[in-house]
Design a protein around this motif. Structure first.
Motif, PDB file in Angstrom:
ATOM      1  N   GLU A 262     189.151  71.591  75.945  1.00 34.99           N
ATOM      2  CA  GLU A 262     188.722  70.517  74.974  1.00 34.99           C
ATOM      3  C   GLU A 262     188.487  71.074  73.664  1.00 34.99           C
ATOM      4  O   GLU A 262     188.608  70.126  72.813  1.00 34.99           O
ATOM      5  CB  GLU A 262     187.408  70.025  75.668  1.00 34.99           C
ATOM      6  CG  GLU A 262     186.192  70.852  75.578  1.00 34.99           C
ATOM      7  CD  GLU A 262     186.170  71.750  76.896  1.00 34.99           C
ATOM      8  OE1 GLU A 262     185.113  72.122  77.334  1.00 34.99           O
ATOM      9  OE2 GLU A 262     187.383  71.969  77.442  1.00 34.99           O
ATOM     10  N   ASP A 263     188.190  72.163  73.301  1.00 37.91           N
ATOM     11  CA  ASP A 263     187.918  72.709  72.240  1.00 37.91           C
ATOM     12  C   ASP A 263     189.507  72.996  71.329  1.00 37.91           C
ATOM     13  O   ASP A 263     189.877  72.531  70.461  1.00 37.91           O
ATOM     14  CB  ASP A 263     187.227  73.878  71.873  1.00 37.91           C
ATOM     15  CG  ASP A 263     185.723  73.703  72.272  1.00 37.91           C
ATOM     16  OD1 ASP A 263     185.150  72.479  72.349  1.00 37.91           O
ATOM     17  OD2 ASP A 263     185.070  74.581  72.993  1.00 37.91           O
TER      18      ASP A 263
ATOM     19  N   GLN B 106     191.686  69.441  71.359  1.00 41.18           N
ATOM     20  CA  GLN B 106     190.946  68.061  71.076  1.00 41.18           C
ATOM     21  C   GLN B 106     191.882  67.365  70.029  1.00 41.18           C
ATOM     22  O   GLN B 106     191.795  66.090  70.199  1.00 41.18           O
ATOM     23  CB  GLN B 106     189.555  68.324  70.488  1.00 41.18           C
ATOM     24  CG  GLN B 106     189.597  69.062  69.278  1.00 41.18           C
ATOM     25  CD  GLN B 106     188.147  69.349  68.674  1.00 41.18           C
ATOM     26  OE1 GLN B 106     187.367  68.507  68.860  1.00 41.18           O
ATOM     27  NE2 GLN B 106     187.696  70.746  68.226  1.00 41.18           N
ATOM     28  N   HIS B 107     192.605  67.963  69.009  1.00 39.73           N
ATOM     29  CA  HIS B 107     193.449  66.985  68.135  1.00 39.73           C
ATOM     30  C   HIS B 107     194.827  66.651  68.672  1.00 39.73           C
ATOM     31  O   HIS B 107     195.561  65.983  67.929  1.00 39.73           O
ATOM     32  CB  HIS B 107     193.507  67.485  66.883  1.00 39.73           C
ATOM     33  CG  HIS B 107     192.175  67.891  66.312  1.00 39.73           C
ATOM     34  ND1 HIS B 107     191.305  66.944  66.072  1.00 39.73           N
ATOM     35  CD2 HIS B 107     191.358  69.124  65.941  1.00 39.73           C
ATOM     36  CE1 HIS B 107     190.191  67.414  65.498  1.00 39.73           C
ATOM     37  NE2 HIS B 107     190.240  68.659  65.547  1.00 39.73           N
ATOM     38  N   SER B 108     195.380  67.451  69.809  1.00 34.77           N
ATOM     39  CA  SER B 108     196.655  67.163  70.402  1.00 34.77           C
ATOM     40  C   SER B 108     196.509  66.216  71.254  1.00 34.77           C
ATOM     41  O   SER B 108     197.786  65.517  71.723  1.00 34.77           O
ATOM     42  CB  SER B 108     197.106  68.529  70.660  1.00 34.77           C
ATOM     43  OG  SER B 108     197.221  69.501  70.060  1.00 34.77           O
TER      44      SER B 108
ATOM     45  N   LYS C 298     195.649  62.308  73.272  1.00 37.94           N
ATOM     46  CA  LYS C 298     195.340  61.161  72.899  1.00 37.94           C
ATOM     47  C   LYS C 298     193.850  60.897  73.343  1.00 37.94           C
ATOM     48  O   LYS C 298     193.340  61.578  74.097  1.00 37.94           O
ATOM     49  CB  LYS C 298     195.964  59.788  73.624  1.00 37.94           C
ATOM     50  CG  LYS C 298     197.453  60.003  73.332  1.00 37.94           C
ATOM     51  CD  LYS C 298     198.446  59.024  73.925  1.00 37.94           C
ATOM     52  CE  LYS C 298     199.815  59.028  73.714  1.00 37.94           C
ATOM     53  NZ  LYS C 298     200.623  57.948  74.441  1.00 37.94           N
ATOM     54  N   SER C 299     192.798  59.880  72.625  1.00 32.94           N
ATOM     55  CA  SER C 299     191.786  59.863  72.857  1.00 32.94           C
ATOM     56  C   SER C 299     191.512  59.269  74.187  1.00 32.94           C
ATOM     57  O   SER C 299     190.239  59.341  74.904  1.00 32.94           O
ATOM     58  CB  SER C 299     190.890  58.742  71.825  1.00 32.94           C
ATOM     59  OG  SER C 299     191.847  57.716  71.989  1.00 32.94           O
TER      60      SER C 299
END
Length: 313
Positions: free
Chosen positions: A101-102, A105-107, A109-110
Motif C-alpha cells: 500500500e505504501d 499507492q500511485h500505481s 486504481k483508487s
C-alpha cells in the motif's frame, strides 16, 4: 492429561529505507538452520522469499509444507510461520520486505481498497510457489534481487517495475485460489492468529483515534481477553504498540520532511505535543528535535532493533 503447550509467537519488526521502501536481506547470513524453532514468527511487512539451495519445511497456519531450491514464498504481514531446513543442510535464502500500500499507492486504481490478500482465506500451500509451475514468479523475484544487489544506474526504477509486475502476478495467483478457501475463512478467523484484525487496523489507521474496546470488537474478543491475548503475543499492551507505530511514522516524517514537530505529532495521531514528546523520548532515547538532528543514516528508525535479525540460524 497435560494441557497442550501453546506456541510462542515472535514479532519481528523490519524498518524500511525511506528513499526506496524495499528491504533486501541476502547473502550467506541468510541460511536457515535444520533445527526446528519452538517459536512461530511474523513480520510487519509482506515477505517474499527465494530459496536458492537445499530443501526443508515451512509451517504456515497449521500446515506443514515442503520447500526446495527454486521456490518463491509469499507471506502477507502478520501471518505466523516458521522455516527449517532438511537434516544436515542449511538452505540459502534471499528475502524482500515491503508494504504494497505504501510502495504501489500511485500505481493502482483508487478502487483497490486492499493491497494484500485476506490471510484468513489464504491456504498455506499457496504461499509457496515452485519454479517449474510458476517460472514467471521466479524470474521476476530473482531479477528484483539482482537489481537491488548490483545497484546499477536507475536500479530503483527497474526494481520498482519488476516488483510491481511480481506483485500483480502473485495477486492473480492468489485470486484464483481464493474461492477454494472461502468456506474455511470463518473457522480460520476463530482458530488462527486472532489479533491480526487489530494489527491490520492499527497499521492502516494509526493516525485516527482508536480505543481498546474497538480493537477487541474487531477480533471478536472481550476487552479483557483481547488485552491478555495481545500482550501474550506482542509482548506489549495494545496502546503501547499503537504509540510505537505512530512514533515510527513520525520518524519517517522527521527525517524526510520539513514539517514542524507539532504538525508531525498531529499527523500521526497524537493529540498533544507533550504526550508525543514523552512517548518519543521513551522509545527512541532522545527528543524528536534531537533525533531529527542526528538522523543521518537510512537504517535509523523506530524499533529498528526489535527482533530484527534473530532466530535464523
Amino acid at each position: 492429561m497435560p494441557r497442550k503447550k501453546k506456541p510462542v509467537i515472535e514479532y519481528r519488526h523490519y524498518s524500511l529505507p525511506i528513499s526506496f521502501p524495499v528491504l533486501l536481506l541476502s547473502g550467506e547470513r541468510w541460511r536457515i538452520s535444520d533445527i526446528k524453532s519452538e517459536h512461530l514468527h511474523f513480520h510487519n511487512h509482506l515477505e517474499i522469499g527465494i530459496c536458492h539451495s537445499d530443501s526443508g519445511i515451512m509451517e504456515i497456519k497449521g500446515e506443514t509444507i515442503p520447500f526446495k531450491a527454486g521456490d518463491v514464498t509469499f507471506l502477507p504481514r502478520y501471518l505466523p510461520h516458521t522455516t527449517y531446513s532438511s537434516p544436515n543442510t542449511a538452505s540459502l535464502w534471499s528475502y524482500l520486505f515491503f508494504s504494497p500500500e505504501d510502495l504501489f499507492q500511485h500505481s493502482f486504481k483508487s478502487a483497490y481498497s486492499s493491497f494484500e490478500p485476506n490471510l484468513w482465506r489464504m491456504q498455506g500451500k499457496n504461499c509457496i510457489l515452485n519454479k517449474e509451475q510458476y517460472p514467471k514468479v521466479y524470474s521476476l523475484a530473482t531479477s528484483v534481487v539482482e537489481e537491488l544487489k548490483q545497484q546499477k544506474p536507475y536500479y530503483q526504477e527497474s526494481a520498482y517495475g519488476l516488483l510491481l509486475s511480481l506483485y500483480i502476478e502473485l495477486i492473480r495467483i492468489h485470486s484464483t485460489n481464493e474461492m477454494l478457501a472461502e468456506q474455511e475463512a470463518e473457522h480460520s478467523l476463530k482458530s488462527d492468529f486472532v489479533i491480526s484484525p487489530a494489527l491490520e487496523y492499527i497499521t492502516t489507521n494509526y493516525m485516527t483515534p482508536i480505543t481498546i474496546d474497538f480493537l477487541a470488537d474487531l477480533c471478536h474478543l472481550s476487552t479483557t481477553h483481547f488485552r491478555r491475548k495481545f500482550h501474550e503475543i506482542m509482548g506489549s499492551a495494545p496502546l503501547d504498540f499503537l504509540n510505537s507505530t505512530r512514533i515510527e511514522e513520525a520518524c519517517k516524517q522527521l527525517k524526510s520532511s520539513d514539517y514542524s514537530i507539532l504538525s508531525i505529532s498531529e499527523q500521526v495521531g497524537f493529540h498533544s505535543i507533550s504526550s508525543f514528546n514523552r512517548g518519543f523520548s521513551k522509545l527512541m532515547g532522545a527528543s524528536p528535535k534531537e533525533w531529527r538532528k542526528g538522523a543521518k543514516s537510512e537504517a535509523q528508525s523506530a524499533k529498528a532493533s526489535i527482533l530484527e535479525f534473530t532466530g535464523w540460524v
